[in-house]
Design an enzyme around this catalytic site. Structure first.
Site, short mmCIF file in Angstrom:
data_model
loop_
_atom_site.label_atom_id
_atom_site.label_comp_id
_atom_site.label_asym_id
_atom_site.label_seq_id
_atom_site.Cartn_x
_atom_site.Cartn_y
_atom_site.Cartn_z
N ALA A 100 0.66 -1.03 -0.22
CA ALA A 100 -0.14 0.15 -0.27
C ALA A 100 0.68 1.50 0.25
CB ALA A 100 -0.89 0.33 0.60
N ASP B 228 -1.10 -4.48 3.68
CA ASP B 228 0.92 -3.73 3.47
C ASP B 228 1.63 -4.71 5.11
OD1 ASP B 228 2.30 -0.83 2.14
OD2 ASP B 228 3.08 -2.11 4.09
N ASN C 103 14.05 -7.31 -3.71
CA ASN C 103 12.49 -7.19 -3.83
C ASN C 103 12.30 -8.64 -4.09
OD1 ASN C 103 12.47 -4.39 -3.04
ND2 ASN C 103 12.62 -3.90 -5.85
N VAL D 8 4.60 -5.39 -10.82
CA VAL D 8 4.56 -4.78 -10.84
C VAL D 8 6.45 -3.89 -10.45
CG1 VAL D 8 2.58 -3.60 -11.48
CG2 VAL D 8 3.47 -2.45 -9.42
N ARG E 120 5.09 7.18 -21.96
CA ARG E 120 6.02 7.51 -21.79
C ARG E 120 6.25 8.27 -23.19
NH1 ARG E 120 8.39 4.83 -16.77
NH2 ARG E 120 7.66 6.28 -15.24
N HIS F 238 11.86 -4.04 -19.46
CA HIS F 238 12.01 -2.97 -18.14
C HIS F 238 12.74 -2.31 -18.21
CE1 HIS F 238 9.42 -0.10 -16.85
NE2 HIS F 238 9.08 -0.22 -15.42
N1 APR Z 1 4.39 -7.72 1.72
C1 APR Z 1 3.25 -6.29 2.14
N2 APR Z 1 3.81 -5.29 1.00
C2 APR Z 1 5.16 -4.89 1.70
C3 APR Z 1 5.91 -5.48 2.11
C4 APR Z 1 5.24 -7.30 2.15
N3 APR Z 1 5.81 -8.50 2.93
N4 APR Z 1 7.41 -5.31 1.76
C5 APR Z 1 7.18 -3.93 1.39
N5 APR Z 1 6.15 -4.28 1.32
C6 APR Z 1 5.36 -2.87 1.66
C7 APR Z 1 6.00 -1.17 1.73
O1 APR Z 1 5.70 -1.38 3.04
C8 APR Z 1 5.46 -0.10 1.51
O2 APR Z 1 4.03 0.59 1.70
O3 APR Z 1 5.46 -2.01 -0.01
C9 APR Z 1 5.19 -0.82 -0.55
C10 APR Z 1 6.00 0.19 -0.60
O4 APR Z 1 5.58 0.90 -1.22
P1 APR Z 1 6.94 1.96 -2.17
O5 APR Z 1 7.36 2.45 -0.70
O6 APR Z 1 5.87 3.70 -2.18
O7 APR Z 1 6.97 2.02 -3.09
P2 APR Z 1 6.02 1.90 -4.37
O8 APR Z 1 6.43 3.16 -5.36
O9 APR Z 1 4.40 1.65 -4.31
O10 APR Z 1 6.67 1.67 -5.85
C11 APR Z 1 6.21 -0.47 -5.30
O11 APR Z 1 6.59 -0.59 -7.24
O12 APR Z 1 7.33 0.18 -9.21
C12 APR Z 1 7.84 -0.29 -8.27
O13 APR Z 1 10.10 0.12 -8.47
C13 APR Z 1 9.14 0.32 -7.52
O14 APR Z 1 8.87 -1.99 -6.54
C14 APR Z 1 8.86 -0.49 -6.47
C15 APR Z 1 8.16 -1.02 -6.47
#
Ligand code: APR
Length: 316
Positions: free
Chosen positions: A10, A34, A102, A125, A158, A182
């Protein structure tokens, strides 16, 4: 309204995707999860409170989960799952710099999804995209058609935006296409690009096109450098949500996505950015189009690079 879609993670990407999916007003339920306690519940509450203003009936449910799998009951029997969990890039980082951390996150998420939603179509994603898509398929053991990644629609959007801005024409008159990875080996396909039905090469010089291609390839990094914390999410979430919509509506729409390629373009055994027909079963068919000799050669180079990296993810 029917069907259930879960968005895992989230953060910025996940919450905007959940919001777009809810605003479509086609799903019965959107679940947002999340590992940060209260975050998905709070965001779900906030989105639900916009329902009377935006005019949608879809209910959004927030659920905190643990990496071990507690809380995943909320996602049970989802028709579609969008995996956005994982770290985003910081300025100067490549998507590939995220692979170690990741991979651990995506693997555990995918295993939990497979347990609770054994029939779901998964849209990945998290970055690096092509590798995380391959990993999600491995970790779920799902048929390959039911696991795909979002990248091509974003890269294409884009490219389209840059062409429209350069020529000062409506974005709706521009058609572009990118295939490949990508990342470094993204393959923009100028031979499939047009403006108002006229080939792009009649509108721009080769060097002007090359400039826009470079900007497209670096499209994500340009946003990261400006934001300084986090990466893009408005255009990415628009693309991911459209893919989930095509699945639930069984639309048969052809979109550039990261799909398992098995013989198309003379390429096999790799998750790669290609055009594919999307429906209730995920990827219905990879759609091949005529590419120039150069474009085809570039796509094969991309396949080779991505295949090598995808072989590595098995051990991550
Ligand atoms: N289960 C659920 N959520 C998780 C887990 C998990 N095991 N590990 C991390 N998260 C959550 C984090 O707590 C955080 O809220 O994933 C979220 C990631 O959010 P952001 O840091 O805002 O990143 P975001 O911009 O949403 O990007 C997410 O998409 O484009 C790709 O490179 C980017 O890998 C990244 C992903």
């Amino acid at each position: 309204m029917s069907g259930k879609v879960s968005v895992i993670g989230a953060g910025f990407y996940g919450s905007t995707t959940a919001m777009r999916l809810a605003e479509y007003n086609i799903f019965e339920t959107v679940v947002l999860t999340d590992i940060v306690e209260g975050k998905p519940e709070g965001l779900a509450l906030d989105i639900n409170q916009s329902r009377s203003i935006e005019g949608f009936e879809t209910k959004v449910i927030g659920a905190t989960t643990t990496a071990e799998g507690a809380g995943y009951e909320a996602t049970a029997n989802s028709d579609v799952v969008v995996i956005t969990a994982g770290l985003p890039r910081k300025p100067g980082m490549s998507r590939m710099d995220l692979i170690g951390v990741n991979a651990g996150i995506v693997r555990s998420v995918a295993e939990n999804i497979a347990k609770h939603s054994p029939n779901a179509v998964i849209i990945v994603v998290s970055n690096p995209l092509d590798e995380m898509t391959a990993l999600a398929q491995l970790a779920t053991g799902f048929p390959r058609n039911r696991v795909m990644g979002q990248a091509g629609m974003l890269d294409t959007a884009r490219f389209t935006n840059f062409v429209a801005e350069k020529l000062d024409v409506p974005v709706g008159s521009v058609k572009t296409l990118t295939l490949g990875s990508h990342g470094e080996t993204m393959v923009p396909v100028p031979s499939r690009c047009s403006v108002g039905g006229v080939p792009l090469s009649d509108k721009l010089s080769p060097s002007e096109i090359a400039e826009l291609v470079t900007r497209t390839r670096n499209g994500g990094a340009e946003v990261v450098a400006l934001l300084k914390t986090g990466s893009a999410y408005y255009a990415p979430s628009a693309a991911a949500a459209r893919m989930a919509k095509a699945v639930i509506e069984d639309s048969g729409a052809v979109m550039p996505v990261c799909a398992w390629v098995d013989g198309e373009y003379g390429i096999s055994g790799v998750y790669l950015g290609v055009e594919a027909r999307i429906g209730r079963t995920g990827i219905i068919k990879v759609v091949e189009s005529d590419l120039s000799a150069d474009e085809l050669a570039e796509l094969r180079v991309a396949a080779k690079a991505v295949r090598a990296k995808q072989a590595d993810v098995q051990s991550l």
